[in-house]
Design a protein around this motif. Sequence first.
Motif, mmCIF file in Angstrom:
data_model
loop_
_atom_site.group_PDB
_atom_site.id
_atom_site.type_symbol
_atom_site.label_atom_id
_atom_site.label_comp_id
_atom_site.label_asym_id
_atom_site.label_seq_id
_atom_site.Cartn_x
_atom_site.Cartn_y
_atom_site.Cartn_z
ATOM 1 N N LYS A 1 3.313 8.765 -2.290
ATOM 2 C CA LYS A 1 4.040 10.013 -2.450
ATOM 3 C C LYS A 1 4.758 10.428 -1.174
ATOM 4 O O LYS A 1 5.700 11.196 -1.223
ATOM 5 C CB LYS A 1 3.091 11.141 -2.868
ATOM 6 C CG LYS A 1 2.738 11.162 -4.316
ATOM 7 C CD LYS A 1 1.828 12.337 -4.584
ATOM 8 C CE LYS A 1 2.259 13.086 -5.805
ATOM 9 N NZ LYS A 1 1.403 14.225 -6.089
ATOM 10 N N GLY A 2 4.285 9.952 -0.026
ATOM 11 C CA GLY A 2 4.765 10.379 1.289
ATOM 12 C C GLY A 2 6.240 10.212 1.545
ATOM 13 O O GLY A 2 6.907 11.174 1.815
ATOM 14 N N PRO A 3 6.885 9.137 1.470
ATOM 15 C CA PRO A 3 6.269 7.801 1.438
ATOM 16 C C PRO A 3 5.889 7.369 2.848
ATOM 17 O O PRO A 3 6.653 7.523 3.789
ATOM 18 C CB PRO A 3 7.371 6.914 0.873
ATOM 19 C CG PRO A 3 8.629 7.567 1.327
ATOM 20 C CD PRO A 3 8.339 9.053 1.404
ATOM 21 N N HIS A 4 4.699 6.811 2.962
ATOM 22 C CA HIS A 4 4.190 6.334 4.242
ATOM 23 C C HIS A 4 3.955 4.836 4.121
ATOM 24 O O HIS A 4 3.763 4.312 3.028
ATOM 25 C CB HIS A 4 2.868 7.029 4.598
ATOM 26 C CG HIS A 4 2.998 8.514 4.717
ATOM 27 N ND1 HIS A 4 3.567 9.123 5.805
ATOM 28 C CD2 HIS A 4 2.635 9.518 3.882
ATOM 29 C CE1 HIS A 4 3.554 10.431 5.649
ATOM 30 N NE2 HIS A 4 2.978 10.702 4.476
ATOM 31 N N GLN A 5 3.938 4.160 5.262
ATOM 32 C CA GLN A 5 3.637 2.725 5.266
ATOM 33 C C GLN A 5 2.159 2.484 4.963
ATOM 34 O O GLN A 5 1.818 1.565 4.248
ATOM 35 C CB GLN A 5 3.983 2.100 6.624
ATOM 36 C CG GLN A 5 5.454 1.953 6.855
ATOM 37 C CD GLN A 5 6.074 0.940 5.906
ATOM 38 O OE1 GLN A 5 5.426 0.021 5.447
ATOM 39 N NE2 GLN A 5 7.337 1.141 5.612
ATOM 40 N N ASN A 6 1.303 3.344 5.522
ATOM 41 C CA ASN A 6 -0.130 3.132 5.392
ATOM 42 C C ASN A 6 -0.851 4.460 5.549
ATOM 43 O O ASN A 6 -0.450 5.285 6.359
ATOM 44 C CB ASN A 6 -0.598 2.149 6.476
ATOM 45 C CG ASN A 6 -2.059 1.819 6.348
ATOM 46 O OD1 ASN A 6 -2.619 1.836 5.262
ATOM 47 N ND2 ASN A 6 -2.701 1.515 7.467
ATOM 48 N N CYS A 7 -1.898 4.653 4.775
ATOM 49 C CA CYS A 7 -2.757 5.834 4.917
ATOM 50 C C CYS A 7 -4.206 5.372 4.914
ATOM 51 O O CYS A 7 -4.560 4.422 4.219
ATOM 52 C CB CYS A 7 -2.535 6.821 3.773
ATOM 53 S SG CYS A 7 -0.939 7.640 3.792
#
Length: 134
Positions: free
Chosen positions: A67-73
Amino acid sequence: MPRSSVLVLIGILAGVIAAQPARAEEICVACDEPTATYRCTVEQPSEKHQLGGSLEQEICAKVLAKKGPHQNCHVAIPPEGKTCAGTERIVSLTDYQRAIAGTGESTYEVGAFEIARRNVHETWTCMMSMFKDC
C-alpha cells in the motif's frame, strides 16, 4: 429523560459498539524506500476467532509494503521504555488478500458448498441421462 428513552439510547450504543470490528494490539512496522514507520493494527475476523502474533506481523508488513508503496517492511522493536512513533494504520484480511494477489489475480477459492453443489448436479445429470452423460 424518560426511562424508555435511556434504554433505547443504551441499546443503540451497544449495537454501535458491537458492530465495530475487533482489533488486536498495535505492531510497530518499519519500511524502506521510502522510509516510514507505522503503528499497525489488524482487524480481527471476530471475537471468537483471533489472529495471533507472527501472522499479524506478516499481514502488517506485507500490506504496508504494497500500500505504501515501499520496497520492504519489517516488524520493528522500539527501544526499551519507548512506544512506536509511527503513523497509525489499520489493515484487514481483505487488504492482505489484495496485497498477496498482486495485479489482476483473484484470491477466490471454490468452497466446499460450491463443490458439493457441482457434484450433485453432475450426478443428477448422469442419472437422468441413464448414465449416457457421465
